[in-house]
Structure formats: C-alpha cells, structure tokens
Write a protein that holds these residues in place. Structure first.
Motif, PDB file in Angstrom:
ATOM      1  N   PRO A 155       0.669  -1.171   0.060  1.00 51.45           N
ATOM      2  CA  PRO A 155       0.020   0.012   0.001  1.00 51.45           C
ATOM      3  C   PRO A 155       0.662   1.346  -0.027  1.00 51.45           C
ATOM      4  CG  PRO A 155      -0.825  -1.388   1.638  1.00 51.45           C
ATOM      5  CD  PRO A 155       0.328  -2.241   1.035  1.00 51.45           C
ATOM      6  N   HIS A 156       2.072   1.202   0.319  1.00 54.46           N
ATOM      7  CA  HIS A 156       3.152   2.222   0.399  1.00 54.46           C
ATOM      8  C   HIS A 156       3.813   2.449  -0.940  1.00 54.46           C
ATOM      9  CE1 HIS A 156       1.996   2.651   4.390  1.00 54.46           C
ATOM     10  NE2 HIS A 156       2.025   1.279   4.571  1.00 54.46           N
ATOM     11  N   ASP A 157       3.957   3.732  -1.396  1.00 56.20           N
ATOM     12  CA  ASP A 157       4.627   3.899  -2.834  1.00 56.20           C
ATOM     13  C   ASP A 157       6.263   3.792  -2.730  1.00 56.20           C
ATOM     14  OD1 ASP A 157       2.478   3.939  -4.426  1.00 56.20           O
ATOM     15  OD2 ASP A 157       2.315   5.930  -4.950  1.00 56.20           O
ATOM     16  N   VAL A 158       6.578   2.556  -2.453  1.00 55.75           N
ATOM     17  CA  VAL A 158       8.204   2.438  -2.069  1.00 55.75           C
ATOM     18  C   VAL A 158       8.607   1.572  -3.282  1.00 55.75           C
ATOM     19  CG1 VAL A 158       8.147   2.868   0.384  1.00 55.75           C
ATOM     20  CG2 VAL A 158       7.926   0.736  -0.346  1.00 55.75           C
ATOM     21  N   PRO A 159       9.893   1.786  -3.689  1.00 55.57           N
ATOM     22  CA  PRO A 159      10.322   0.731  -4.764  1.00 55.57           C
ATOM     23  C   PRO A 159      10.357  -0.508  -4.229  1.00 55.57           C
ATOM     24  CG  PRO A 159      11.416   2.970  -4.938  1.00 55.57           C
ATOM     25  CD  PRO A 159      10.554   2.829  -3.745  1.00 55.57           C
ATOM     26  N   ILE A 160      10.419  -1.504  -4.810  1.00 54.44           N
ATOM     27  CA  ILE A 160      10.263  -3.026  -4.330  1.00 54.44           C
ATOM     28  C   ILE A 160      11.230  -3.745  -5.223  1.00 54.44           C
ATOM     29  CG2 ILE A 160       9.119  -5.074  -3.564  1.00 54.44           C
ATOM     30  CD1 ILE A 160       6.619  -3.451  -2.758  1.00 54.44           C
ATOM     31  N   LEU A 161      12.087  -4.284  -4.587  1.00 52.47           N
ATOM     32  CA  LEU A 161      13.098  -5.307  -5.438  1.00 52.47           C
ATOM     33  C   LEU A 161      12.659  -7.028  -5.217  1.00 52.47           C
ATOM     34  CD1 LEU A 161      15.594  -6.075  -7.664  1.00 52.47           C
ATOM     35  CD2 LEU A 161      17.038  -5.965  -5.435  1.00 52.47           C
ATOM     36  N   ILE A 162      12.340  -7.557  -6.209  1.00 54.87           N
ATOM     37  CA  ILE A 162      11.983  -8.907  -6.066  1.00 54.87           C
ATOM     38  C   ILE A 162      13.183  -9.982  -6.605  1.00 54.87           C
ATOM     39  CG2 ILE A 162      10.247 -10.736  -6.530  1.00 54.87           C
ATOM     40  CD1 ILE A 162       8.188  -8.446  -7.350  1.00 54.87           C
ATOM     41  N   GLN A 163      13.478 -10.610  -5.741  1.00 56.12           N
ATOM     42  CA  GLN A 163      14.802 -11.573  -6.041  1.00 56.12           C
ATOM     43  C   GLN A 163      14.273 -12.960  -5.937  1.00 56.12           C
ATOM     44  OE1 GLN A 163      17.559 -10.397  -2.889  1.00 56.12           O
ATOM     45  NE2 GLN A 163      18.626  -9.201  -4.594  1.00 56.12           N
ATOM     46  N   GLY A 164      14.715 -13.964  -7.028  1.00 55.82           N
ATOM     47  CA  GLY A 164      14.433 -15.349  -6.953  1.00 55.82           C
ATOM     48  C   GLY A 164      14.838 -15.916  -8.281  1.00 55.82           C
ATOM     49  N   GLU A 165      14.892 -17.174  -8.390  1.00 59.99           N
ATOM     50  CA  GLU A 165      15.379 -17.991  -9.434  1.00 59.99           C
ATOM     51  C   GLU A 165      14.424 -17.732 -10.730  1.00 59.99           C
ATOM     52  OE1 GLU A 165      16.079 -21.890  -8.415  1.00 59.99           O
ATOM     53  OE2 GLU A 165      17.619 -21.384  -6.830  1.00 59.99           O
ATOM     54  N   SER A 166      14.852 -18.068 -11.730  1.00 58.89           N
ATOM     55  CA  SER A 166      13.987 -17.997 -12.988  1.00 58.89           C
ATOM     56  C   SER A 166      12.891 -19.039 -12.946  1.00 58.89           C
ATOM     57  CB  SER A 166      14.884 -18.329 -14.238  1.00 58.89           C
ATOM     58  OG  SER A 166      15.693 -17.309 -14.473  1.00 58.89           O
ATOM     59  N   GLY A 167      11.744 -18.864 -13.135  1.00 61.73           N
ATOM     60  CA  GLY A 167      10.520 -19.481 -13.053  1.00 61.73           C
ATOM     61  C   GLY A 167       9.993 -19.622 -11.765  1.00 61.73           C
ATOM     62  N   THR A 168      10.310 -18.687 -10.957  1.00 63.90           N
ATOM     63  CA  THR A 168       9.511 -18.714  -9.448  1.00 63.90           C
ATOM     64  C   THR A 168       8.362 -17.950  -9.578  1.00 63.90           C
ATOM     65  OG1 THR A 168      11.064 -17.277  -8.689  1.00 63.90           O
ATOM     66  CG2 THR A 168      11.986 -19.529  -8.223  1.00 63.90           C
ATOM     67  N   GLY A 169       8.005 -17.286 -10.199  1.00 67.56           N
ATOM     68  CA  GLY A 169       6.713 -16.309 -10.368  1.00 67.56           C
ATOM     69  C   GLY A 169       6.871 -14.950  -9.836  1.00 67.56           C
ATOM     70  N   LYS A 170       7.932 -14.437 -10.270  1.00 70.07           N
ATOM     71  CA  LYS A 170       8.514 -13.010  -9.660  1.00 70.07           C
ATOM     72  C   LYS A 170       7.305 -12.037 -10.539  1.00 70.07           C
ATOM     73  CE  LYS A 170      12.858 -13.048 -10.994  1.00 70.07           C
ATOM     74  NZ  LYS A 170      12.811 -14.579 -11.461  1.00 70.07           N
ATOM     75  N   GLU A 171       6.817 -12.146 -11.552  1.00 66.02           N
ATOM     76  CA  GLU A 171       5.860 -11.268 -12.069  1.00 66.02           C
ATOM     77  C   GLU A 171       4.553 -11.572 -11.455  1.00 66.02           C
ATOM     78  OE1 GLU A 171       3.635 -10.457 -16.385  1.00 66.02           O
ATOM     79  OE2 GLU A 171       5.675 -11.391 -16.463  1.00 66.02           O
ATOM     80  N   LEU A 172       4.409 -12.789 -11.060  1.00 69.88           N
ATOM     81  CA  LEU A 172       2.941 -13.083 -10.370  1.00 69.88           C
ATOM     82  C   LEU A 172       3.090 -12.124  -8.852  1.00 69.88           C
ATOM     83  CD1 LEU A 172       0.658 -14.656 -10.691  1.00 69.88           C
ATOM     84  CD2 LEU A 172       1.309 -16.430  -9.204  1.00 69.88           C
ATOM     85  N   VAL A 173       4.178 -12.198  -8.391  1.00 68.14           N
ATOM     86  CA  VAL A 173       4.418 -11.236  -7.097  1.00 68.14           C
ATOM     87  C   VAL A 173       4.053  -9.768  -7.404  1.00 68.14           C
ATOM     88  CG1 VAL A 173       5.929 -10.679  -5.128  1.00 68.14           C
ATOM     89  CG2 VAL A 173       5.940 -13.150  -5.937  1.00 68.14           C
ATOM     90  N   ALA A 174       4.791  -9.437  -8.505  1.00 66.02           N
ATOM     91  CA  ALA A 174       4.472  -8.096  -8.854  1.00 66.02           C
ATOM     92  C   ALA A 174       3.140  -7.523  -8.928  1.00 66.02           C
ATOM     93  CB  ALA A 174       5.362  -7.618  -9.812  1.00 66.02           C
ATOM     94  N   ARG A 175       2.576  -8.583  -9.744  1.00 60.03           N
ATOM     95  CA  ARG A 175       0.933  -8.298  -9.953  1.00 60.03           C
ATOM     96  C   ARG A 175       0.300  -8.175  -8.730  1.00 60.03           C
ATOM     97  NH1 ARG A 175      -0.385  -8.016 -15.306  1.00 60.03           N
ATOM     98  NH2 ARG A 175       1.131  -8.781 -16.841  1.00 60.03           N
ATOM     99  N   ALA A 176       0.707  -9.069  -7.642  1.00 65.67           N
ATOM    100  CA  ALA A 176      -0.155  -9.265  -6.358  1.00 65.67           C
ATOM    101  C   ALA A 176       0.111  -7.726  -5.625  1.00 65.67           C
ATOM    102  CB  ALA A 176       0.351 -10.203  -5.621  1.00 65.67           C
TER     103      ALA A 176
END
Length: 350
Positions: free
Chosen positions: A31-52
């Motif tokens: 809910p807060h407008d801060v930049p977020i960095l998502i780390q993880g191996e390929s295929g773990t669903g990082k874009e899914l986390v971004a959409r969430a």
C-alpha cells in the motif's frame, strides 16, 4: 471438474511458511509507494508477485506495464522505457510514447533488471531521482508518476562489487526486498500448484482430468524442479493433455533426467524381467522407492497401484529392505512388521 478452493493470495498459490511470510510482506509494504526489488530464481513467479503487489496497492486501478530488460537491444530498450521522437534513430519513422509515460499513475515492472545496459541504468537512475523522463531525440523533460517494481535472478550486490551494476541505482531499487523461494524449498506447495494447473488446463484445453494418483504426487514432490513453477507447469500440461481424462499416473510424466512417457527401461522389456519373470515398470519403481523412503509402502499398495501379483509385491518389498529404504512397513491386512524382522527374512531367503 472444480476441486476444493486452494490457499492463495491474489493469485499466489501456497501454504508453505515462506509463501505465507511473503503474503504478509505484500500486505505490509504494497500500500505504500516505495520501490520493491523481487529476487528469485528463474521461473519462481516474480511477475506474479509483482502483480499481487499492484493489486494491493493504491494504484490497483491504474495501468500495470511490464518491461523485459534483457530482451531488447540498447536503442529499443531506451525507446520502450522513455519513448522517442521521429528520426531519433534509424527506423524511428514515427513518434512513440514510452512505457513509463503510458503507465502514468500506475506501476511499471522491470523484469530482469540486472540485464540493464549501462546507458539504461543511468537514464533509469535519473528518472528515479527527478521523476522526469526525456524521450530519445528530445531535450524536453516530461513528468511521470509511476511506481517501480524490479525483479532479478542475479546477485545485484555482487554485480555492484564487480562494477557491472550502478551502486546508486541498486540502492534506489532495493528499498524493500522480497525473496521468492525456489520450488524445491517449498515442497508442500507442489501438490497445490499441480492441482491449480490441472484445473486451469482442463478449462483451457477442454480436458476432464480428475486428479493425480498418490504415486504421481510422490514423483512430483521428489523432483528437484530446476525450472521451478515454469518447469512444473510444462510437465503438468503435457501429462494432462496426454491423459485427457481420468487420473494422471507416473507413466504420464516426462521430466528431465527421467524417461519420457511410454519409454522402455534400458535393456529390459516393459513389465518383464530378463528371465521372463514379472517386473515393475520404471515409473512404478521410482514411485515405490520414494514412498518407501517415507515408510509408506504396504504390499497391497504395490499390488493395487502397480497392477502386479502378490509374489512380485513381496519380492519388491524385500528388495527395498535390502537397499535399506524401509524403516517400517505394513503387510497384509494392516499388520505391522519391523524393518529388522523383514530384513532377517530376506537374508534367510538368499
């Protein structure tokens, strides 16, 4: 065929401790407008986390744009991010608005941000500092209001130390870090994901696959999944399409390092031993070994799941004991027999 509702959070399937913690972090920081960095191996669903993150944020009704930082050449990537004026470079025959401008008021997901070229790193840093962009071929700054979510499978801290990623950009992107665990570290989520994919593929391809046999679940759970959820998705899709209806069995699975569905075991006819005696197929052998390691095999299981005789079931259990795989098994009508006793029988039969 609709199954029971699966534990999920804005499209993220999972009940493991790591995924539940990730869901709590999303609720806290999204809910807060801060930049977020998502780390993880390929295929773990990082874009899914971004959409969430976007769905929980205050920008949920605004555009969500994705930029793959490693898929485009230098000019094309800068053009996609910031836009360009007509004639800015060879092939720029018309004016184009960039993704950042198109997402004004919303969210931009920078996938594989570790692949950004040095020129793009400089331009992105300037945008994060000033909130303005300059399209290629223009000197007129344009104000843009977007939230940046970045993702990478690379070690950005190591890249900073090696001089291949800007330190100032790194700290601008990593106000908050979310780590998505590989599938092998959250195995309790594998049956849930497989079930979710089964339902999805039934709807997509018009199938009537009812579920997975216990041995199939054991095989899926034991696999290392180097490609993570993307790897599991491909395996379940192929198995569901080849099965079409009924229950997915071990022989329907095709995973790296294991024979393809229907493949013969090396040097052996399927279902027969070299001396003509009855034998187990490769998928059944694999499933039994894994179940045996958990102490879950009974003679009835061998007979029913593999469709073999009582004698072959007995010989299979004895072989597993010789290999040291069983701690305790059930024989006959639920009667328990200790590993030591069965091993003694095996020794006497030699």
């Amino acid at each position: 065929m609709a199954g029971p509702e699966l534990p999920s959070f804005h499209g993220i399937i999972g009940r493991s401790a790591a995924m539940l913690a990730l869901g709590r972090d999303i609720e806290t920081f999204a809910p807060h407008d801060v930049p977020i960095l998502i780390q993880g191996e390929s295929g773990t669903g990082k874009e899914l986390v971004a959409r969430a993150i976007c769905r929980v944020s205050r920008r949920r009704e605004r555009p969500f744009k994705v930029v793959n930082c490693g898929a485009l050449a230098r000019e094309l990537l800068l053009s996609q991010l910031f836009g360009h004026e007509r004639g800015a470079f060879t092939g720029a025959v018309t004016q184009r608005r960039g993704t950042l401008a198109l997402a004004h008021g919303g969210t931009v997901f920078l996938d594989e941000v570790g692949e950004l070229l040095p020129e793009a790193q400089v331009a992105l840093l300037r945008f994060l500092q000033e909130g303005t962009i300059e399209p290629l071929g223009s000197s007129q700054p344009v104000e843009v209001d977007v939230r940046i979510i970045a993702a990478t499978h690379r070690d950005l801290e190591g890249m900073v130390a090696a001089g291949s990623f800007r330190e100032d950009l790194y700290y601008r992107l990593r106000w908050v870090v979310f780590k998505v665990p590989p599938l092998r570290e959250r195995r309790e989520d594998i049956p849930l994901l497989a079930e979710h994919l089964r339902v999805a593929f039934n709807a997509q391809f018009g199938l009537t696959v009812a579920g997975f046999s216990p041995m199939t679940v054991a095989l899926l759970d034991d696999h290392p999944w180097p490609g993570n959820v993307r790897d599991l998705e491909a395996v379940v899709a192929r198995a569901a399409i080849s099965r079409a209806s009924g229950v997915i069995e071990p022989e329907d699975l095709a995973m790296p390092g294991r024979p393809a569905p229907g493949a013969k075991a090396p040097g052996r006819r399927p279902g027969r031993a070299p001396d003509g005696a009855e034998s187990l197929t490769w998928p059944a052998q694999e499933a039994l070994r894994m179940a045996a390691a958990r102490g879950e095999v009974r003679r009835a299981d061998v007979m029913q799941r593999c469709g073999v005789s009582r004698e072959l079931a007995r010989r299979t259990l004895v072989d597993l004991v010789r290999q040291g795989l069983l701690r305790r098994i059930g024989v006959g009508r639920g009667r328990g027999i200790h590993y030591v006793r069965l091993r003694a029988r095996a020794a006497r039969s030699q």
